[in-house]
Design a protein around this motif. Sequence first.
Motif, PDB file in Angstrom:
ATOM      1  N   ALA A 131     -10.430 -22.363   3.795  1.00 42.33           N
ATOM      2  CA  ALA A 131     -10.782 -21.170   4.570  1.00 42.33           C
ATOM      3  C   ALA A 131      -9.622 -20.193   4.579  1.00 42.33           C
ATOM      4  CB  ALA A 131     -11.145 -21.563   6.000  1.00 42.33           C
ATOM      5  N   ASP A 132      -9.947 -18.921   4.577  1.00 44.43           N
ATOM      6  CA  ASP A 132      -8.911 -17.898   4.552  1.00 44.43           C
ATOM      7  C   ASP A 132      -7.997 -18.017   5.761  1.00 44.43           C
ATOM      8  OD1 ASP A 132     -11.060 -15.293   3.200  1.00 44.43           O
ATOM      9  OD2 ASP A 132      -9.868 -16.840   2.204  1.00 44.43           O
ATOM     10  N   ASN A 133      -6.702 -17.886   5.491  1.00 46.04           N
ATOM     11  CA  ASN A 133      -5.728 -17.851   6.563  1.00 46.04           C
ATOM     12  C   ASN A 133      -5.874 -16.499   7.281  1.00 46.04           C
ATOM     13  OD1 ASN A 133      -3.295 -17.644   8.093  1.00 46.04           O
ATOM     14  ND2 ASN A 133      -2.370 -19.178   6.749  1.00 46.04           N
ATOM     15  N   PRO A 134      -6.003 -16.498   8.611  1.00 49.73           N
ATOM     16  CA  PRO A 134      -6.195 -15.216   9.311  1.00 49.73           C
ATOM     17  C   PRO A 134      -5.029 -14.251   9.130  1.00 49.73           C
ATOM     18  CG  PRO A 134      -5.772 -17.010  10.859  1.00 49.73           C
ATOM     19  CD  PRO A 134      -6.026 -17.639   9.523  1.00 49.73           C
ATOM     20  N   HIS A 135      -3.833 -14.803   8.848  1.00 47.95           N
ATOM     21  CA  HIS A 135      -2.674 -13.935   8.615  1.00 47.95           C
ATOM     22  C   HIS A 135      -2.301 -14.017   7.145  1.00 47.95           C
ATOM     23  CE1 HIS A 135       1.037 -11.789   9.103  1.00 47.95           C
ATOM     24  NE2 HIS A 135       1.729 -12.804   8.626  1.00 47.95           N
ATOM     25  N   ASP A 136      -2.424 -12.913   6.436  1.00 48.30           N
ATOM     26  CA  ASP A 136      -2.148 -12.872   5.000  1.00 48.30           C
ATOM     27  C   ASP A 136      -1.023 -11.871   4.747  1.00 48.30           C
ATOM     28  OD1 ASP A 136      -2.089 -12.687   2.289  1.00 48.30           O
ATOM     29  OD2 ASP A 136      -4.236 -12.380   2.027  1.00 48.30           O
ATOM     30  N   PRO A 137       0.210 -12.351   4.577  1.00 45.44           N
ATOM     31  CA  PRO A 137       1.337 -11.428   4.361  1.00 45.44           C
ATOM     32  C   PRO A 137       1.179 -10.570   3.113  1.00 45.44           C
ATOM     33  CG  PRO A 137       2.128 -13.632   4.915  1.00 45.44           C
ATOM     34  CD  PRO A 137       0.654 -13.752   4.667  1.00 45.44           C
ATOM     35  N   ILE A 138       0.497 -11.107   2.099  1.00 39.85           N
ATOM     36  CA  ILE A 138       0.317 -10.335   0.866  1.00 39.85           C
ATOM     37  C   ILE A 138      -0.582  -9.130   1.132  1.00 39.85           C
ATOM     38  CG2 ILE A 138      -0.617 -10.393  -1.481  1.00 39.85           C
ATOM     39  CD1 ILE A 138       0.241 -13.357  -1.581  1.00 39.85           C
ATOM     40  N   MET A 139      -1.686  -9.353   1.816  1.00 38.74           N
ATOM     41  CA  MET A 139      -2.567  -8.241   2.150  1.00 38.74           C
ATOM     42  C   MET A 139      -1.880  -7.265   3.097  1.00 38.74           C
ATOM     43  SD  MET A 139      -5.316  -6.583   1.763  1.00 38.74           S
ATOM     44  CE  MET A 139      -6.350  -7.687   0.790  1.00 38.74           C
ATOM     45  N   ASP A 140      -1.108  -7.782   4.041  1.00 39.86           N
ATOM     46  CA  ASP A 140      -0.370  -6.900   4.954  1.00 39.86           C
ATOM     47  C   ASP A 140       0.547  -5.963   4.175  1.00 39.86           C
ATOM     48  OD1 ASP A 140      -1.589  -8.151   7.077  1.00 39.86           O
ATOM     49  OD2 ASP A 140       0.153  -9.365   7.640  1.00 39.86           O
ATOM     50  N   ARG A 141       1.239  -6.502   3.171  1.00 38.38           N
ATOM     51  CA  ARG A 141       2.159  -5.679   2.380  1.00 38.38           C
ATOM     52  C   ARG A 141       1.386  -4.664   1.546  1.00 38.38           C
ATOM     53  NH1 ARG A 141       7.416  -6.468   0.467  1.00 38.38           N
ATOM     54  NH2 ARG A 141       8.130  -4.491  -0.407  1.00 38.38           N
ATOM     55  N   LEU A 142       0.262  -5.075   0.998  1.00 39.73           N
ATOM     56  CA  LEU A 142      -0.560  -4.169   0.198  1.00 39.73           C
ATOM     57  C   LEU A 142      -1.067  -3.010   1.051  1.00 39.73           C
ATOM     58  CD1 LEU A 142      -1.687  -3.907  -2.682  1.00 39.73           C
ATOM     59  CD2 LEU A 142      -3.715  -5.130  -1.902  1.00 39.73           C
ATOM     60  N   LEU A 143      -1.525  -3.321   2.255  1.00 42.54           N
ATOM     61  CA  LEU A 143      -1.997  -2.270   3.160  1.00 42.54           C
ATOM     62  C   LEU A 143      -0.872  -1.310   3.516  1.00 42.54           C
ATOM     63  CD1 LEU A 143      -4.197  -4.463   5.547  1.00 42.54           C
ATOM     64  CD2 LEU A 143      -5.025  -2.850   3.823  1.00 42.54           C
ATOM     65  N   ALA A 144       0.326  -1.861   3.758  1.00 39.24           N
ATOM     66  CA  ALA A 144       1.473  -1.026   4.112  1.00 39.24           C
ATOM     67  C   ALA A 144       1.846  -0.097   2.960  1.00 39.24           C
ATOM     68  CB  ALA A 144       2.664  -1.906   4.499  1.00 39.24           C
ATOM     69  N   LEU A 145       1.789  -0.592   1.730  1.00 39.13           N
ATOM     70  CA  LEU A 145       2.110   0.237   0.569  1.00 39.13           C
ATOM     71  C   LEU A 145       1.098   1.366   0.402  1.00 39.13           C
ATOM     72  CD1 LEU A 145       3.167  -2.500  -2.016  1.00 39.13           C
ATOM     73  CD2 LEU A 145       4.625  -0.650  -1.149  1.00 39.13           C
ATOM     74  N   ILE A 146      -0.176   1.062   0.615  1.00 40.53           N
ATOM     75  CA  ILE A 146      -1.207   2.100   0.495  1.00 40.53           C
ATOM     76  C   ILE A 146      -1.020   3.161   1.577  1.00 40.53           C
ATOM     77  CG2 ILE A 146      -3.686   2.547   0.725  1.00 40.53           C
ATOM     78  CD1 ILE A 146      -4.154  -0.156  -0.660  1.00 40.53           C
ATOM     79  N   GLU A 147      -0.727   2.724   2.798  1.00 42.97           N
ATOM     80  CA  GLU A 147      -0.468   3.690   3.874  1.00 42.97           C
ATOM     81  C   GLU A 147       0.736   4.564   3.542  1.00 42.97           C
ATOM     82  OE1 GLU A 147      -0.051   1.243   7.357  1.00 42.97           O
ATOM     83  OE2 GLU A 147      -2.098   1.700   8.006  1.00 42.97           O
ATOM     84  N   GLU A 148       1.788   3.948   2.994  1.00 45.12           N
ATOM     85  CA  GLU A 148       2.987   4.701   2.630  1.00 45.12           C
ATOM     86  C   GLU A 148       2.674   5.701   1.516  1.00 45.12           C
ATOM     87  OE1 GLU A 148       7.559   3.876   1.035  1.00 45.12           O
ATOM     88  OE2 GLU A 148       6.312   2.178   1.703  1.00 45.12           O
ATOM     89  N   ALA A 149       1.847   5.286   0.550  1.00 45.57           N
ATOM     90  CA  ALA A 149       1.469   6.179  -0.546  1.00 45.57           C
ATOM     91  C   ALA A 149       0.631   7.350  -0.030  1.00 45.57           C
ATOM     92  CB  ALA A 149       0.699   5.389  -1.604  1.00 45.57           C
ATOM     93  N   GLN A 150      -0.228   7.088   0.948  1.00 42.64           N
ATOM     94  CA  GLN A 150      -0.999   8.179   1.550  1.00 42.64           C
ATOM     95  C   GLN A 150      -0.080   9.151   2.277  1.00 42.64           C
ATOM     96  OE1 GLN A 150      -3.768   5.758   3.849  1.00 42.64           O
ATOM     97  NE2 GLN A 150      -5.473   6.388   2.531  1.00 42.64           N
ATOM     98  N   ALA A 151       0.885   8.593   3.008  1.00 41.78           N
ATOM     99  CA  ALA A 151       1.818   9.441   3.746  1.00 41.78           C
ATOM    100  C   ALA A 151       2.666  10.287   2.807  1.00 41.78           C
ATOM    101  CB  ALA A 151       2.723   8.576   4.628  1.00 41.78           C
ATOM    102  N   ALA A 152       2.951   9.747   1.609  1.00 41.98           N
ATOM    103  CA  ALA A 152       3.745  10.486   0.630  1.00 41.98           C
ATOM    104  C   ALA A 152       2.901  11.492  -0.147  1.00 41.98           C
ATOM    105  CB  ALA A 152       4.404   9.512  -0.349  1.00 41.98           C
ATOM    106  N   GLY A 153       1.593  11.464   0.040  1.00 44.80           N
ATOM    107  CA  GLY A 153       0.710  12.417  -0.614  1.00 44.80           C
ATOM    108  C   GLY A 153       0.339  12.063  -2.042  1.00 44.80           C
ATOM    109  N   VAL A 154       0.576  10.794  -2.461  1.00 45.44           N
ATOM    110  CA  VAL A 154       0.240  10.415  -3.832  1.00 45.44           C
ATOM    111  C   VAL A 154      -1.104   9.682  -3.911  1.00 45.44           C
ATOM    112  CG1 VAL A 154       2.601  10.383  -4.662  1.00 45.44           C
ATOM    113  CG2 VAL A 154       1.642   8.321  -3.633  1.00 45.44           C
ATOM    114  N   LEU A 155      -1.657   9.316  -2.760  1.00 45.98           N
ATOM    115  CA  LEU A 155      -3.020   8.808  -2.675  1.00 45.98           C
ATOM    116  C   LEU A 155      -3.770   9.642  -1.657  1.00 45.98           C
ATOM    117  CD1 LEU A 155      -2.724   4.887  -2.659  1.00 45.98           C
ATOM    118  CD2 LEU A 155      -3.156   6.399  -4.602  1.00 45.98           C
ATOM    119  N   GLY A 156      -5.054   9.789  -1.864  1.00 43.83           N
ATOM    120  CA  GLY A 156      -5.849  10.592  -0.954  1.00 43.83           C
ATOM    121  C   GLY A 156      -6.107   9.883   0.361  1.00 43.83           C
ATOM    122  N   PRO A 157      -6.627  10.603   1.331  1.00 42.73           N
ATOM    123  CA  PRO A 157      -6.948   9.993   2.618  1.00 42.73           C
ATOM    124  C   PRO A 157      -8.126   9.031   2.476  1.00 42.73           C
ATOM    125  CG  PRO A 157      -7.824  12.216   2.520  1.00 42.73           C
ATOM    126  CD  PRO A 157      -7.013  12.028   1.272  1.00 42.73           C
TER     127      PRO A 157
END
Length: 211
Positions: A131-157
């Motif tokens: 069963a999936d672990n409720p806490h996934d550090p890999i997904m957390d990091r991926l989400l953080a990178l996407i948020e950072e890319a959005q904030a930098a204006g290189v990915l859309g909202p």
Amino acid sequence: MTQKARNTGRPSKAAGEAKSLRIIETASRLFAEQGYAATSVEQVVAACGVGKDTVYRRFPSKLALFAGVVEHARRQTQAHFQATMAAQTGDVLARLRGAARWLLTVNLDPTLIAFQRIALSEALVVGQAVADNPHDPIMDRLLALIEEAQAAGVLGPGDVRFLAAHLLNCIAIGPTVDAMLGKATYASTRAQNAYFEKAWALFLNGARQGL
């Protein structure tokens, strides 16, 4: 206490951990090679050279042993991801690209593919163990990178989790299914690189909408 008395006492923590690791690594190999149904605890005992009681004290059933194997693989995968990301340089898009390329590589790892086959074919038996672990550090990091890319204006909202799912679908899902079916389409680094360049471009084209 004499030296002889000390030597006949309980094994050290390090020795106990080494023995547990040997059991897990042996079980991992057998499960990956033979599947869940064809692998017995007795086979693991014979292959790793420890007593049956030693294995059962740590893992009271085959299901518990498989759960231990899956958890060990999860920890190793997370540690490898952290090391890979620590070595990444460049701007946020370069780091997101590095994470995406790592995702393709790890999802094509033969041992992890074997475990996914087990999870699919033996779902009613081993479903809880994987069963999936409720806490996934890999997904957390991926989400953080996407948020950072959005904030930098290189990915859309857009919804960050949706974009993460879009990334996973573009990069990893197709090759993973291909490998689980026993095909070797992406077995070579060259084939993976060629696929990745197309998949990464597809992700960017979709994720940059609205810029």
